[in-house]
Write an enzyme that holds these catalytic residues in place. Structure first.
Site, mmCIF file in Angstrom:
data_model
loop_
_atom_site.group_PDB
_atom_site.id
_atom_site.type_symbol
_atom_site.label_atom_id
_atom_site.label_comp_id
_atom_site.label_asym_id
_atom_site.label_seq_id
_atom_site.Cartn_x
_atom_site.Cartn_y
_atom_site.Cartn_z
ATOM 1 N N SER A 241 0.831 -1.208 0.000
ATOM 2 C CA SER A 241 0.000 0.000 0.000
ATOM 3 C C SER A 241 0.864 1.256 0.000
ATOM 4 C CB SER A 241 -0.904 0.009 1.225
ATOM 5 O OG SER A 241 -1.594 -1.210 1.331
HETATM 6 N N1 SAH Z 1 -0.872 -5.013 3.917
HETATM 7 C C1 SAH Z 1 -0.035 -5.311 2.769
HETATM 8 C C2 SAH Z 1 -0.662 -4.972 1.440
HETATM 9 C C3 SAH Z 1 -1.849 -5.786 1.169
HETATM 10 S S1 SAH Z 1 -2.248 -6.150 -0.484
HETATM 11 C C4 SAH Z 1 1.327 -4.679 2.898
HETATM 12 O O1 SAH Z 1 1.589 -3.991 3.889
HETATM 13 O O2 SAH Z 1 2.152 -4.902 2.010
HETATM 14 C C5 SAH Z 1 -3.629 -7.189 -0.128
HETATM 15 C C6 SAH Z 1 -3.264 -8.570 0.293
HETATM 16 O O3 SAH Z 1 -4.475 -9.216 0.664
HETATM 17 C C7 SAH Z 1 -2.657 -9.401 -0.835
HETATM 18 O O4 SAH Z 1 -1.399 -9.874 -0.456
HETATM 19 C C8 SAH Z 1 -3.665 -10.544 -1.015
HETATM 20 O O5 SAH Z 1 -3.054 -11.788 -1.296
HETATM 21 C C9 SAH Z 1 -4.352 -10.567 0.335
HETATM 22 N N2 SAH Z 1 -5.672 -11.205 0.340
HETATM 23 C C10 SAH Z 1 -6.692 -11.061 -0.542
HETATM 24 N N3 SAH Z 1 -7.737 -11.830 -0.174
HETATM 25 C C11 SAH Z 1 -7.377 -12.470 0.980
HETATM 26 C C12 SAH Z 1 -8.010 -13.393 1.854
HETATM 27 N N4 SAH Z 1 -9.253 -13.838 1.638
HETATM 28 N N5 SAH Z 1 -7.340 -13.831 2.928
HETATM 29 C C13 SAH Z 1 -6.075 -13.412 3.184
HETATM 30 N N6 SAH Z 1 -5.417 -12.539 2.399
HETATM 31 C C14 SAH Z 1 -6.059 -12.064 1.309
#
Ligand code: SAH
Length: 213
Positions: free
Chosen positions: A61
């Site tokens: 992000s």
């Molecule tokens: N917080 C992260 C950025 C998140 S991007 C950082 O600091 O880098 C969003 C993430 O959510 C992705 O890695 C994706 O794989 C995850 N995601 C999406 N759906 C999900 C689910 N149902 N359970 C767990 N993770 C999920």
């Protein structure tokens, strides 16, 4: 890589100018080096206020969004926090500076493995990372004082609401994946849930089940 003092000052200035004013949050973001959560050429852009690509087609992000979400979560030193969407691990590392214990889950095994390696390198021993579908939360570790979701669902997932302690706060983006979503804050009260809309955001979608990698 770590930022030189001038770059770090600009990074913090950009955060403040975009509304991240909580000194504890700014302190945590000053301490956790975002470059460590990025690979190759992208590491050189770690201090720009932009989202950047990570493995598995996901994104780290934008720093000001990390700051605003962390600030909205109002984390207290004794808190047990759940983050859904580990991604690079950067957000979890920032939370680890403010909370007693952080649980973070991602649906990609590879992202969890890479994030764990950075947590170890930084000796962030209060973070536990799991590969799981985070829309079901972590029933074994519940209830949580704070829950942060960093992928967008159409509505707050029921299991996450159920795993929020009374008096607890959850911050998450809601809305269709390919349009502008709203960042919302949910507070659990004795009698139910209070919802508050914070600002427009754009996140990757919360996807069901585990990823291939
Ligand atoms: N917080 C992260 C950025 C998140 S991007 C950082 O600091 O880098 C969003 C993430 O959510 C992705 O890695 C994706 O794989 C995850 N995601 C999406 N759906 C999900 C689910 N149902 N359970 C767990 N993770 C999920």
């Amino acid at each position: 890589m770590s930022a030189d003092p001038e770059t770090l000052m600009q990074f913090l200035f950009a955060l403040r100018s975009r509304g991240v004013t909580d000194t504890r949050v700014l302190g945590a973001m000053e301490k956790i080096d975002r470059a460590l959560f990025l690979k190759g050429l992208f590491a050189g852009r770690a201090y720009e206020d932009v989202p950047l690509p990570i493995a598995c087609g996901q994104t780290i992000s934008q720093p000001s969004v990390v700051g605003i979400m962390t600030q909205a979560l109002d984390v207290q030193p004794r808190d047990k926090v759940l983050e859904v969407g580990t991604g690079s691990g950067y957000q979890a590392a920032v939370l680890s500076q403010l909370a007693r214990r952080v649980y973070t889950v991602d649906r990609y095994r590879r992202l969890v493995a890479e994030a764990r390696a950075v947590f170890e390198e930084l000796d962030l021993t209060n973070i536990t990372a799991f590969t799981a579908d985070g829309s079901f939360g972590l029933p074994d570790q519940a209830p949580f004082d704070r829950i942060l979701v960093t992928a967008a669902a159409e509505d707050p997932p029921g299991p996450l609401l159920a795993q929020l302690r009374i008096g607890g706060i959850m911050v998450l983006p809601v809305g269709q994946s390919d349009t502008i979503q709203s960042l919302i804050r949910v507070r659990r009260t004795e009698s139910g849930f209070d919802y508050e809309e914070l600002r427009p955001v754009r996140f990757v979608p919360l996807v069901e089940g585990l990823g291939q990698d």
